[in-house]
Design a protein around this motif. Structure first.
Motif, short mmCIF file in Angstrom:
data_model
loop_
_atom_site.label_atom_id
_atom_site.label_comp_id
_atom_site.label_asym_id
_atom_site.label_seq_id
_atom_site.Cartn_x
_atom_site.Cartn_y
_atom_site.Cartn_z
N ILE A 149 68.71 1.90 2.50
CA ILE A 149 67.79 0.82 2.84
C ILE A 149 66.84 0.70 1.65
O ILE A 149 66.11 1.64 1.33
CB ILE A 149 67.00 1.12 4.13
N LYS A 150 66.91 -0.44 0.98
CA LYS A 150 66.08 -0.66 -0.21
C LYS A 150 64.93 -1.58 0.15
O LYS A 150 65.13 -2.67 0.68
CB LYS A 150 66.91 -1.26 -1.34
N ARG A 175 61.88 1.06 -3.84
CA ARG A 175 62.16 2.30 -3.12
C ARG A 175 63.48 2.19 -2.36
O ARG A 175 63.77 1.16 -1.77
CB ARG A 175 61.03 2.61 -2.16
N GLU A 176 64.24 3.26 -2.41
CA GLU A 176 65.51 3.30 -1.70
C GLU A 176 65.52 4.52 -0.78
O GLU A 176 65.19 5.63 -1.20
CB GLU A 176 66.67 3.39 -2.69
N VAL A 177 65.90 4.28 0.48
CA VAL A 177 65.90 5.30 1.52
C VAL A 177 67.34 5.53 1.96
O VAL A 177 68.08 4.57 2.19
CB VAL A 177 65.05 4.81 2.71
N ALA A 178 67.71 6.79 2.09
CA ALA A 178 69.03 7.13 2.62
C ALA A 178 68.94 7.29 4.14
O ALA A 178 67.92 7.70 4.68
CB ALA A 178 69.52 8.43 1.99
N LEU A 215 73.23 -6.40 4.05
CA LEU A 215 72.41 -7.24 4.89
C LEU A 215 70.97 -7.21 4.40
O LEU A 215 70.43 -6.14 4.16
CB LEU A 215 72.49 -6.69 6.32
N THR A 216 70.37 -8.37 4.22
CA THR A 216 68.96 -8.45 3.87
C THR A 216 68.20 -8.97 5.07
O THR A 216 68.57 -9.99 5.65
CB THR A 216 68.74 -9.36 2.65
N ARG A 252 60.59 -6.80 3.43
CA ARG A 252 61.95 -7.27 3.12
C ARG A 252 62.78 -6.08 2.66
O ARG A 252 62.39 -5.36 1.73
CB ARG A 252 61.90 -8.34 2.04
N VAL A 253 63.92 -5.87 3.32
CA VAL A 253 64.81 -4.75 2.99
C VAL A 253 66.23 -5.24 2.82
O VAL A 253 66.63 -6.25 3.40
CB VAL A 253 64.76 -3.64 4.07
N THR A 254 66.97 -4.49 2.01
CA THR A 254 68.41 -4.72 1.89
C THR A 254 69.10 -3.43 2.32
O THR A 254 68.78 -2.35 1.80
CB THR A 254 68.81 -5.10 0.45
N ILE A 255 70.00 -3.57 3.27
CA ILE A 255 70.72 -2.41 3.82
C ILE A 255 72.16 -2.52 3.37
O ILE A 255 72.78 -3.59 3.47
CB ILE A 255 70.63 -2.41 5.35
#
Length: 117
Positions: A5-6, A10-13, A31-32, A110-113
């Motif tokens: 998840i960005k 920052r990027e989260v696992a 998916l955003t 806003r995130v991109t998964i």
């Protein structure tokens, strides 16, 4: 099943369970979304389609860092706090480590998964 998840830089696992709902969610990626606060407990966003809840318990017990699907509304939820058991809530997985720090901010995010590569 591993995803990222960005949020900004920052990027989260995160790790998803092996379930029908999690597999359906994976099929939507990348998916955003724009996550919004729902109370002070979770971040939510509508998904572009319904996920299967086949085989899921009728009540989900959310916890800090849980990634869930709220079937009645078709929302993705990321829990910022533990919460009471809720009907129609399907736990998809959880953020890894201290990943919630990047997402635990007030307001829209806003995130991109995507699938972890």
């Amino acid at each position: 099943m591993n995803i990222t998840i960005k949020a900004g830089e920052r990027e989260v696992a995160a790790t998803l369970q092996d379930s029908a709902a999690a597999r359906d969610f994976m099929s939507l990626l990348p998916l955003t979304l724009v996550l919004e606060d729902y109370g002070d407990t979770e971040k939510i966003s509508p998904l572009p389609g319904k996920l299967s809840a086949a085989g899921a318990p009728s009540v989900g017990k959310p916890f800090r860092g849980a990634i869930a699907y709220y079937a009645p509304w078709g929302n993705l939820c990321i829990f910022r706090k533990d919460f009471r058991p809720s009907g129609g809530l399907v736990i998809l997985g959880s953020l890894d480590g201290d990943g919630l720090k990047a997402l635990d901010v007030p307001g829209k995010l806003r995130v991109t998964i995507d699938v972890k590569r």
